[in-house]
Write an enzyme that holds these catalytic residues in place. Structure first.
Site, PDB file in Angstrom:
ATOM      1  N   HIS A  84     -92.348 -18.988-123.343  1.00  0.00           N
ATOM      2  CA  HIS A  84     -92.474 -20.405-123.702  1.00  0.00           C
ATOM      3  C   HIS A  84     -91.274 -20.717-124.585  1.00  0.00           C
ATOM      4  O   HIS A  84     -90.361 -19.998-124.669  1.00  0.00           O
ATOM      5  CB  HIS A  84     -93.556 -20.200-124.717  1.00  0.00           C
ATOM      6  N   CYS A  92     -94.125 -12.184-127.509  1.00  0.00           N
ATOM      7  CA  CYS A  92     -94.132 -13.011-126.207  1.00  0.00           C
ATOM      8  C   CYS A  92     -92.519 -13.451-126.098  1.00  0.00           C
ATOM      9  O   CYS A  92     -91.737 -13.079-126.892  1.00  0.00           O
ATOM     10  CB  CYS A  92     -94.749 -14.472-126.542  1.00  0.00           C
TER      11      CYS A  92
END
Length: 537
Positions: free
Chosen positions: A429, A448
């Site tokens: 992301h 992440c």
């Protein structure tokens, strides 16, 4: 039957032993066949796959029959296991002299049946090790979420029945350019280590352009030995030495400022043996990725230790961006696994993971209900919860609410996220914290992977399904509405961890073992019997 010991048997001598050892002392044909098959059946019964293979062939031999094809299989097996050290494998598990001694000990048909099954066991053990790895990854470190792509064992045996067994043996190892280059690097490092390494270590401290003295000479000599600098008698930190330091820094994932500070000198002083360990570990890791179907003509590759995300098309890097990975804390480290990216979400909402809610935000809310005001707190029916009543009555075990952040420029996920659904809740992301991408070691996330150039990454993915990827992306971004965009061609994603990896041209690349995983893998390989040659510096 006693298994003797034989050492130094190879080449024509080995061929002679193989040819003779299995024909001496054979009993009358009918009795011999029966005794042989009974021995095969009894010994194979201890392994379901081997038993199934021999039942299907009515317990006929694969290795110990008379004729050129059987001799060729035996020779191919001996040659393959003799080459095991070049692959960084634990040779004691399939020792060539022991195999020869085993065959020389044959005295009757029952012995022959035992040898037949034992050769199949040795072959299958070797085939699995060289094809998909010696170790079970998760046992080395629980952050490695990989299941090696094991092949069907009966199919491995059946593959020897047709074609040249030497070709079959050679085809077991990964057929990637990376694996071949790692093998070459291993051979070179073994030679360097055996020859005394790269010489005197560089004394600690910091060395800058313009400096001179014994430490600079040691730096010069070590970089010459490593191949970063042409031979020189210069005693000063000149432009040539500065350029060599910069190249070394680039090859080791460091800021290439040409200054030999403490961290650079520490990496320069890493011994050839330690680098050899990293290469052997990288070969094991490459075996874990030896998928029968390959990794995908187009795939995303994230090397956690390199802090880079890349798009690979037909073995060539077509896009690259910096990345931020999980923090070194045990509960925040990014796991290693492979999956398939299916969708990107433009203007994403951030649904805060439960662990972050109770560990980070709840303690703030208990003392200040207005804390984390950028996040919505909702109940199980999606209704916004008033903060006026406070949250001091809740604990980590009974906090009943969810938290989320709507799309916007300050959203924790930035303007786009890339999903490859997995049980670890890991994805790629954007992020508003752009300053972190300038750091040398980028371990800051909760697990992440944050991308330095997420829009360009999105454009590269969308270029396969629209003529105007930039316009397509920007129009949906301007809407401000959360918009999932399915990928017409889902893309494999491989999250890997390599402290040593190669390039088509240039020096091998080394990175720091930020999670300590490769150290654990090397220890496990060493415990399994992998041995390196001598050499220190």
């Amino acid at each position: 039957m006693r298994i003797g010991q034989a050492r130094g048997v190879s080449g024509m001598v080995a061929a002679a032993v193989l040819a003779l050892a299995l024909t001496v002392g054979a009993p009358p044909a009918s009795a011999g066949v029966t005794a042989f098959k009974q021995a095969v059946a009894e010994n194979a019964a201890r392994d379901d796959d081997i038993a199934a293979f021999y039942r299907a062939r009515n317990f006929e031999p694969l290795w110990t029959g008379e004729g050129a094809e059987y001799l060729l299989r035996r020779q191919a097996l001996i040659e393959a296991v003799q080459a095991a050290p070049s692959h960084g494998l634990p040779t004691g598990r399939y020792d060539a002299p022991q195999i020869l001694a085993l065959m020389r000990g044959v005295g009757n048909a029952r012995d022959m049946g035992e040898v037949e099954v034992e050769l199949s066991k040795i072959y299958l053990r070797f085939a699995r090790d060289i094809q998909t790895g010696v170790l079970k990854p998760s046992r080395a470190d629980d952050g490695i979420k990989r299941e090696p792509p094991y092949r069907d064992r009966t199919a491995l045996l059946a593959a020897l029945e047709t074609g040249d067994p030497r070709v079959t043996m050679r085809g077991l190892a990964p057929q990637t350019h990376e694996y071949a280059r790692l093998m070459k690097a291993k051979l070179q490092l073994e030679h360097i280590a055996a020859s005394g390494g790269w010489g005197q270590e560089v004394p600690g401290g910091a060395l800058k352009p313009g400096a001179s003295g014994k430490a600079v000479v040691a730096l010069r000599n070590r970089l010459i030995a490593m191949g970063y600098l042409h031979r020189s008698a210069a005693a000063g930190y000149d432009a040539a030495l500065q350029a060599a330091v910069q190249t070394f820094q680039e090859d080791h994932g460091m800021e290439a400022d040409g200054v030999a500070g403490p961290s650079t000198i520490k990496e320069i002083n890493v011994s050839a043996r330690e680098r050899l360990e990293s290469v052997v570990v990288a070969m094991e890791r490459e075996r874990w990725l030896n998928f029968p179907e390959g990794r995908g003509d187009r795939h995303v590759l994230v090397n956690l230790t390199d802090f880079k995300a890349r798009i690979i098309d037909h073995d060539k890097v077509t896009f690259e961006t910096r990345s931020v990975i999980g923090h070194q804390d045990l509960d925040r480290r990014t796991p290693e696994f492979s999956d398939v990216m299916e969708v990107m979400v433009i203007n994403p909402s951030w649904h805060v993971p439960r662990s972050i809610i109770v560990n980070e935000y709840l303690p703030l809310l208990r003392s200040n209900p207005g804390a984390a005001g950028h996040l919505r707190i909702t109940d199980s029916r999606g209704r916004v919860v008033s903060r006026s009543n406070g949250f001091s009555q809740y604990t980590a075990s009974n906090f009943p609410f969810a938290m989320s952040q709507p799309p916007g420029p300050r959203n924790a996920l930035g303007v786009v996220k890339f999903l490859f659904p997995n049980k670890y809740n890991i994805y790629l992301h954007d992020t508003p914290a752009k300053n972190l991408f300038s750091r040398e070691v980028r371990t800051y996330s909760h697990g992440c992977i944050r991308l330095g150039d997420p829009k360009d990454f999105a454009y590269a993915l969308l270029a396969k399904q629209t003529d105007d990827p930039v316009g397509f992306f920007q129009s949906r971004l301007r809407s401000g509405v959360e918009t999932p965009v399915p990928l017409e061609q889902p893309i494999p994603v491989h999250l890997i961890y390599r402290t040593a990896y190669t390039q088509a041209k240039g020096q091998i690349q080394y990175r720091r073992d930020v999670y300590g995983r490769d150290a654990k893998i090397w220890n496990a390989l060493s415990a399994a019997g992998v041995v390196l040659g001598r050499g220190d510096s």
